[in-house]
Scaffold this motif. Structure first.
Motif, PDB file in Angstrom:
ATOM      1  N   PHE A  12      -3.701   1.932   2.218  1.00  0.00           N
ATOM      2  CA  PHE A  12      -3.296   2.104   3.621  1.00  0.00           C
ATOM      3  C   PHE A  12      -2.929   0.762   4.248  1.00  0.00           C
ATOM      4  CE2 PHE A  12      -3.902   2.412   8.141  1.00  0.00           C
ATOM      5  CZ  PHE A  12      -3.439   3.673   8.478  1.00  0.00           C
ATOM      6  N   PHE A  16       2.113   4.395   1.220  1.00  0.00           N
ATOM      7  CA  PHE A  16       1.576   5.466   2.059  1.00  0.00           C
ATOM      8  C   PHE A  16       1.509   6.774   1.270  1.00  0.00           C
ATOM      9  CE2 PHE A  16       2.607   3.302   6.284  1.00  0.00           C
ATOM     10  CZ  PHE A  16       1.273   3.207   6.655  1.00  0.00           C
ATOM     11  N   ASP A  32       0.721  -0.454   5.547  1.00  0.00           N
ATOM     12  CA  ASP A  32       0.902  -0.819   6.952  1.00  0.00           C
ATOM     13  C   ASP A  32       1.460  -2.234   7.089  1.00  0.00           C
ATOM     14  OD1 ASP A  32       0.740  -0.051   9.642  1.00  0.00           O
ATOM     15  OD2 ASP A  32      -1.118  -1.165   9.911  1.00  0.00           O
ATOM     16  N   ALA A  57      -1.512   7.918   8.310  1.00  0.00           N
ATOM     17  CA  ALA A  57      -0.458   7.539   7.375  1.00  0.00           C
ATOM     18  C   ALA A  57       0.811   8.346   7.625  1.00  0.00           C
ATOM     19  CB  ALA A  57      -0.938   7.731   5.941  1.00  0.00           C
TER      20      ALA A  57
END
Length: 354
Positions: free
Chosen positions: A270, A289, A274, A302
């Motif tokens: 994650f 993701f 990001d 997500a």
């Protein structure tokens, strides 16, 4: 019966990692046996003299016994000889039933935590000694009664024995009071582990989490790095070190290293996705993701962040609309913080269940 009931709650036997119980993952059967024997003796020593206590005994707290020349094997041999002596004494004792009852209360409740029948998820734990301590106290009482009965004709020695027992009780009570202060707060608890088990990477990791929550990032970085020095394959420590690191290249390298060690670590997936989203690398972001979402414990944000990244690409290629900026990786979402705190002992059980 207890093992069956405990297993039936999950449907399967519990799964532990190497950091939970390193001895169970040792390649040598010889090392496993010697270490298991010493761990049982270590627990006995905790009853006799609880001078060193810790809220956690994972990772490198107690090094494996890998050689027969290890001095700890002497302690194991002495304890084995003492156990044989107690068994022989039980056969000849006039108060056989109380002595046998005490020994059974001391030994039987500890067997499930001894790694004899199946590996457990810890190296050592004081909680496994609660019920055995009853048998230990009974043994002490029986032994003291035997000593006093032999000293009936010598009042001075009898008074001395009572004085020694009273002194032991006072010292033990004082130890209890001082130990209770350790549990006053998260900070005092996590700091206590640094001195009691300095070879345990998890205590540095836990204190690093506390410092991170207090926005003391520089000190948190030091703790995470020390945890990784003690246990280089500590995946969650790599992930959390990335959250208190400012350089984006270093963040990427830390998260990639974490995923190299554990490709299914959803928090690292994650965070890396990001990071790429914030850098407008949407192809990479969507890839990580998607990997994260393939696991049931991936954060539901997500889905939203993938959509935001797609919108950002469309906006970037439109000359009439400005691109929208998104927060850096260090500004974590509320649910991500909650997940970390639940995983890292930073949140109460009630809040984690919500």
């Amino acid at each position: 019966t207890m093992v069956f009931l405990r297993t039936s709650l999950n449907g399967t036997a519990p799964i532990f990692s190497e950091q939970d119980n390193p001895a169970s993952f040792a390649k040598s059967q010889y090392t496993r046996v010697l270490t298991y024997l010493y761990l049982a003796v270590f627990s006995l020593l905790q009853l006799l003299c609880p001078s060193t206590l810790s809220y956690d005994w994972q990772l490198g707290s107690l090094p494996l016994v890998t050689r027969c020349t290890d001095t700890r094997n002497i302690i194991t041999a002495v304890a084995a000889a003492a156990a044989v002596g107690l068994l022989l004494a039980a056969k000849k004792a006039t108060m056989k039933k109380p002595l046998v009852f005490s020994l059974l209360f001391l030994v039987l409740p500890f067997i499930p935590a001894s790694n004899i029948f199946f590996p457990v998820g810890f190296v050592a734990a004081e909680r496994t000694l609660y019920i055995p301590s009853i048998g230990y106290c009974l043994l002490v009482a029986l032994g003291f009664q035997r000593i006093v009965s032999h000293l009936n004709k010598n009042q001075n020695c009898k008074y001395l024995a009572v004085l020694v027992l009273g002194l032991v009780l006072v010292i033990s009570s004082a130890r209890l009071v001082t130990r209770n202060t350790v549990w006053a707060s998260r900070e005092t608890l996590f700091r206590s582990g640094l001195s009691s088990t300095p070879n345990n990477g998890k205590v540095f990791y836990n204190y690093g989490n506390f410092l991170r929550d207090q926005e003391r990032k520089e000190e948190a970085r030091i703790c995470y790095k020390e945890a990784l020095r003690l246990w280089p394959s500590y995946v969650i420590a790599l992930n959390n070190l990335a959250t208190v690191t400012d350089n984006e290249t270093d963040i990427e390298n830390l998260l990639l290293k974490a995923l190299h060690l554990d490709s299914g670590h959803t928090t690292a997936l994650f965070n890396l996705a990001d990071l790429y989203r914030q850098q407008s690398l949407c192809a990479k972001s969507k890839f990580y993701f998607s990997l994260c979402l393939s696991y049931p414990d991936c954060l539901p944000e997500a889905h939203t962040l993938i959509a935001q990244c797609s919108q950002r690409v469309i906006v970037t290629h439109s000359p009439k609309i400005q691109t929208r900026e998104y927060p850096k990786i260090n500004t974590r979402t509320t649910k991500l913080k909650m997940l970390d705190k639940c995983n890292n002992m930073s949140q109460s059980d009630d809040q984690c269940l919500k």
